[in-house]
Design a protein around this motif. Structure first.
Motif, short mmCIF file in Angstrom:
data_model
loop_
_atom_site.label_atom_id
_atom_site.label_comp_id
_atom_site.label_asym_id
_atom_site.label_seq_id
_atom_site.Cartn_x
_atom_site.Cartn_y
_atom_site.Cartn_z
N PHE A 1 -6.41 2.51 -9.65
CA PHE A 1 -6.62 1.23 -8.97
C PHE A 1 -5.89 0.16 -9.77
O PHE A 1 -6.21 -0.08 -10.94
CB PHE A 1 -8.11 0.92 -8.89
N ALA A 2 -4.89 -0.46 -9.16
CA ALA A 2 -4.19 -1.59 -9.80
C ALA A 2 -4.70 -2.89 -9.19
O ALA A 2 -4.82 -2.99 -7.96
CB ALA A 2 -2.68 -1.47 -9.60
N ALA A 3 -5.01 -3.87 -10.04
CA ALA A 3 -5.56 -5.14 -9.55
C ALA A 3 -5.19 -6.30 -10.47
O ALA A 3 -6.07 -6.96 -11.03
CB ALA A 3 -7.07 -5.04 -9.39
N PRO A 4 -3.89 -6.56 -10.64
CA PRO A 4 -3.51 -7.75 -11.39
C PRO A 4 -3.79 -9.00 -10.57
O PRO A 4 -3.67 -8.99 -9.34
CB PRO A 4 -2.01 -7.55 -11.61
N VAL A 5 -4.17 -10.08 -11.25
CA VAL A 5 -4.55 -11.32 -10.58
C VAL A 5 -3.60 -12.43 -11.00
O VAL A 5 -3.30 -12.59 -12.20
CB VAL A 5 -6.01 -11.71 -10.93
N TYR A 6 -3.15 -13.20 -10.01
CA TYR A 6 -2.22 -14.31 -10.26
C TYR A 6 -2.76 -15.58 -9.62
O TYR A 6 -3.54 -15.53 -8.65
CB TYR A 6 -0.83 -13.98 -9.70
N ASP B 1 0.77 -20.88 -9.14
CA ASP B 1 2.00 -20.41 -9.78
C ASP B 1 3.00 -19.85 -8.79
O ASP B 1 4.08 -19.37 -9.18
CB ASP B 1 1.67 -19.35 -10.84
N GLY B 2 2.67 -19.88 -7.50
CA GLY B 2 3.66 -19.54 -6.49
C GLY B 2 3.60 -18.12 -5.99
O GLY B 2 2.81 -17.29 -6.45
N PRO B 3 4.47 -17.80 -5.02
CA PRO B 3 4.40 -16.53 -4.29
C PRO B 3 5.24 -15.39 -4.87
O PRO B 3 5.27 -14.31 -4.27
CB PRO B 3 4.94 -16.93 -2.92
N ALA B 4 5.93 -15.59 -5.98
CA ALA B 4 6.85 -14.56 -6.46
C ALA B 4 6.16 -13.20 -6.63
O ALA B 4 6.71 -12.16 -6.22
CB ALA B 4 7.52 -15.00 -7.75
N PRO B 5 4.96 -13.11 -7.23
CA PRO B 5 4.32 -11.79 -7.35
C PRO B 5 4.00 -11.16 -5.99
O PRO B 5 4.06 -9.94 -5.85
CB PRO B 5 3.06 -12.09 -8.15
N ILE B 6 3.64 -11.98 -5.00
CA ILE B 6 3.35 -11.41 -3.67
C ILE B 6 4.61 -10.83 -3.07
O ILE B 6 4.59 -9.76 -2.45
CB ILE B 6 2.76 -12.48 -2.73
N ARG B 7 5.71 -11.50 -3.24
CA ARG B 7 6.97 -10.98 -2.70
C ARG B 7 7.37 -9.69 -3.40
O ARG B 7 7.88 -8.74 -2.76
CB ARG B 7 8.05 -12.05 -2.83
N ALA B 8 7.14 -9.60 -4.71
CA ALA B 8 7.42 -8.36 -5.44
C ALA B 8 6.51 -7.23 -4.93
O ALA B 8 6.95 -6.09 -4.76
CB ALA B 8 7.22 -8.57 -6.94
N TRP B 9 5.23 -7.57 -4.71
CA TRP B 9 4.28 -6.59 -4.16
C TRP B 9 4.72 -6.14 -2.77
O TRP B 9 4.71 -4.94 -2.47
CB TRP B 9 2.89 -7.23 -4.12
N ARG B 10 5.10 -7.09 -1.92
CA ARG B 10 5.56 -6.75 -0.56
C ARG B 10 6.72 -5.77 -0.62
O ARG B 10 6.74 -4.75 0.11
CB ARG B 10 6.00 -8.02 0.17
N ASP B 11 7.69 -6.02 -1.47
CA ASP B 11 8.87 -5.16 -1.55
C ASP B 11 8.51 -3.77 -2.05
O ASP B 11 9.07 -2.76 -1.59
CB ASP B 11 9.92 -5.81 -2.43
N TYR C 1 -3.42 4.16 -5.41
CA TYR C 1 -2.41 5.20 -5.25
C TYR C 1 -3.06 6.42 -4.63
O TYR C 1 -4.09 6.91 -5.10
CB TYR C 1 -1.81 5.55 -6.61
N ASN C 2 -2.49 6.91 -3.55
CA ASN C 2 -3.06 8.04 -2.81
C ASN C 2 -2.53 9.37 -3.35
O ASN C 2 -1.85 10.13 -2.66
CB ASN C 2 -2.75 7.93 -1.32
N GLY C 3 -2.83 9.63 -4.60
CA GLY C 3 -2.36 10.84 -5.24
C GLY C 3 -2.80 10.88 -6.69
O GLY C 3 -3.80 10.26 -7.07
N ASP C 4 -2.07 11.60 -7.52
CA ASP C 4 -2.41 11.77 -8.92
C ASP C 4 -2.50 10.42 -9.64
O ASP C 4 -1.59 9.58 -9.53
CB ASP C 4 -1.37 12.66 -9.60
N ALA C 5 -3.57 10.20 -10.37
CA ALA C 5 -3.80 8.90 -11.01
C ALA C 5 -2.71 8.54 -12.01
O ALA C 5 -2.30 7.38 -12.11
CB ALA C 5 -5.16 8.89 -11.68
N ALA C 6 -2.23 9.52 -12.75
CA ALA C 6 -1.18 9.24 -13.74
C ALA C 6 0.11 8.80 -13.06
O ALA C 6 0.77 7.85 -13.52
CB ALA C 6 -0.94 10.48 -14.61
N LEU D 1 2.70 1.80 -10.17
CA LEU D 1 2.15 0.45 -9.95
C LEU D 1 2.28 -0.46 -11.17
O LEU D 1 1.98 -1.66 -11.07
CB LEU D 1 0.68 0.57 -9.55
N GLN D 2 2.75 0.07 -12.29
CA GLN D 2 2.85 -0.72 -13.51
C GLN D 2 3.67 -2.01 -13.35
O GLN D 2 3.30 -3.05 -13.89
CB GLN D 2 3.44 0.13 -14.64
#
Length: 464
Positions: free
Chosen positions: A214-219, A223-233, A272-277, A283-284
């Protein structure tokens, strides 16, 4: 059964559960559901313990020419579980789950919650796609689609529904499967509670966990939308591997730096729908973007994941109004709209989210299930949550205004019918959401419920 449940000229005899009427002890608690705004008064509440109780309740409603509402988990934001004056069939005493690890099938009673399914199936290292909050009812979530963390690899809840036992409007118990009453099974896959009372679901199970990533970084919104756009891509590239949403909320509590309390943030929540590693590696990059406020990422058990959002909205404590719209794409303009809407939420308890779709969710033909067209790429939901009745108007307006503003980015006018506001959009929204499948649904409704006995839902009216 005490005397309140007997000796009534219209009572329902031979019930293993309870029959509760206005004035009886426990009536108010029995009619309460998850959304504290819902204040309806059924003429009779039948708290069923088995399928025979359900049949008796349906037969009573038919004999008295009364409409029926069905309570599974009682989690629907529109409060469809509760009717005024009619018969409320309460399945909350029917929560049994049986898992066959050899066939990988879970048999689930109609009043079960998703935590019941998760615990039973994870005992065998298996799971089926459920919701994001564990006290959501299996029935309500499934019958209108069912969007959960495992959708990338295993689709919606309905895509894993292989059979169901249903009490129809004439009091018959029928089995819906690929071999028997296949039209009914098709209709249950997205058509809501229009066709009868599902007393048992059968779901296909898949190897999951016991550990997931489970990845859950918070922004910060400021500070703007740049992380959302990176996530979208990243989601566009790996939508077949990751179930995710970007959730806007208000920071608060000891998990956040004190200087952020009361400020708007967004969480890039991904499973992630698979192996956690493998998932941790993929998702790093989302955890390394500039100005991250805090990071709630980590490996955890699947059951812990399923309960991670439970504390956001405790049952019965808040007033709620939710709307959701499918999106054809997630443009920079739509991201900006979502960010601006988040800043204007009148309640700090409210959230809004951008959801990704892809993989198994979208790889289903439009006519394969009642749910319909799967070509939407994203979804936008606005979940107003507040406490004071004096704030009803402003919070409802926030969800509706944001939903309306997103219309130019919408997908064929379609909406997720598990987030229907309070159902006030009626026939027009229902027709648009089912699209070309609507006519077939009307035919099936007419076959199984010609008098529209089951009308407390996103209603599909039978032919006259």
């Amino acid at each position: 059964m005490d005397s309140l449940h007997l000796n009534h000229e219209d009572d329902i005899h031979g019930i293993a559960g309870k029959v509760i009427r206005p004035g009886h002890q426990g009536y108010d608690s029995a009619r309460a559901v998850w959304n504290a705004m819902i204040d309806r008064r059924p003429g009779v509440i039948v708290q069923c313990q088995n399928t025979e109780d359900v049949i008796s309740a349906v037969n009573h409603a038919r004999a008295k020419d009364l409409p029926i509402s069905i309570r599974g988990g009682g989690h629907n934001v529109a409060g469809h579980a509760v009717c005024d004056d009619g018969v409320m069939i309460d399945l909350s005493g029917m929560r049994g789950v049986t898992v066959d690890p050899e066939t990988r099938i879970a048999s689930v009673e109609g009043g079960a919650l998703w935590r019941d399914v998760d615990v039973a199936s994870q005992a065998h290292g298996l799971a089926t796609p459920g919701g994001l909050i564990s006290d959501t009812g299996v029935a309500g979530l499934t019958l209108s689609g069912g969007i959960g963390w495992l959708r990338a690899k295993h689709g919606l809840s309905i895509d894993n529904l292989v059979a169901a036992n249903v009490v129809t409007a004439d009091g018959s118990l029928v089995r819906a499967s690929a071999e028997e009453n296949s039209d009914l099974l098709w209709a249950l896959k997205g058509g809501g509670g229009n066709f009868g009372v599902v007393t048992q679901f059968e779901f296909a199970l898949h190897p999951i966990g016991p550990e997931v990533m489970f990845a859950a970084p918070v922004y910060a919104v400021d500070d703007g939308p740049a992380p959302i756009r990176a996530w979208r891509d990243l989601m566009k590239k790996h939508g077949d591997l990751v179930g995710s949403l970007c959730e806007f909320s208000t920071a608060g509590g000891e998990d956040f730096p004190q200087e952020m309390w009361g400020k708007k943030v967004y969480t890039l929540a991904c499973v992630y729908n698979g192996d956690a590693a493998d998932g941790e590696t993929l998702l790093q990059p989302l955890r390394e973007l500039d100005n991250m406020v805090v990071d709630f990422s980590g490996r955890m058990t699947y059951c812990d994941l399923q309960q991670i959002f439970d504390t956001l909205m405790p049952a019965g404590e808040f007033r709620c109004y939710w709307k959701a719209r499918y999106l054809s794409d997630l443009s920079d303009e739509m991201i900006d709209l979502a960010m601006n809407n988040a800043l204007t939420a009148p309640s700090d308890a409210s959230i809004s989210s951008l959801w990704n779709f892809g993989g198994a969710t979208t790889n289903v033909a439009a006519d394969a299930t009642a749910f319909g067209d799967r070509s939407m790429g994203w979804m936008y939901s606005l979940d107003s949550v507040w406490s004071d009745p004096k704030d009803d108007a402003s919070n409802i307006a926030w969800s509706r205004d944001g939903w309306d503003a997103a219309a130019p980015f919408g997908h064929k006018g379609r909406a997720y019918l598990n987030f229907p506001g309070h159902g006030e959009d009626g026939d027009a929204l229902t027709r648009a959401s089912f699209g070309e499948n609507f006519a077939r649904l009307v035919e099936i409704k007419t076959k199984y419920d010609p008098q529209n006995r089951f009308c407390f839902n996103q209603n599909i009216r039978p032919q006259s």
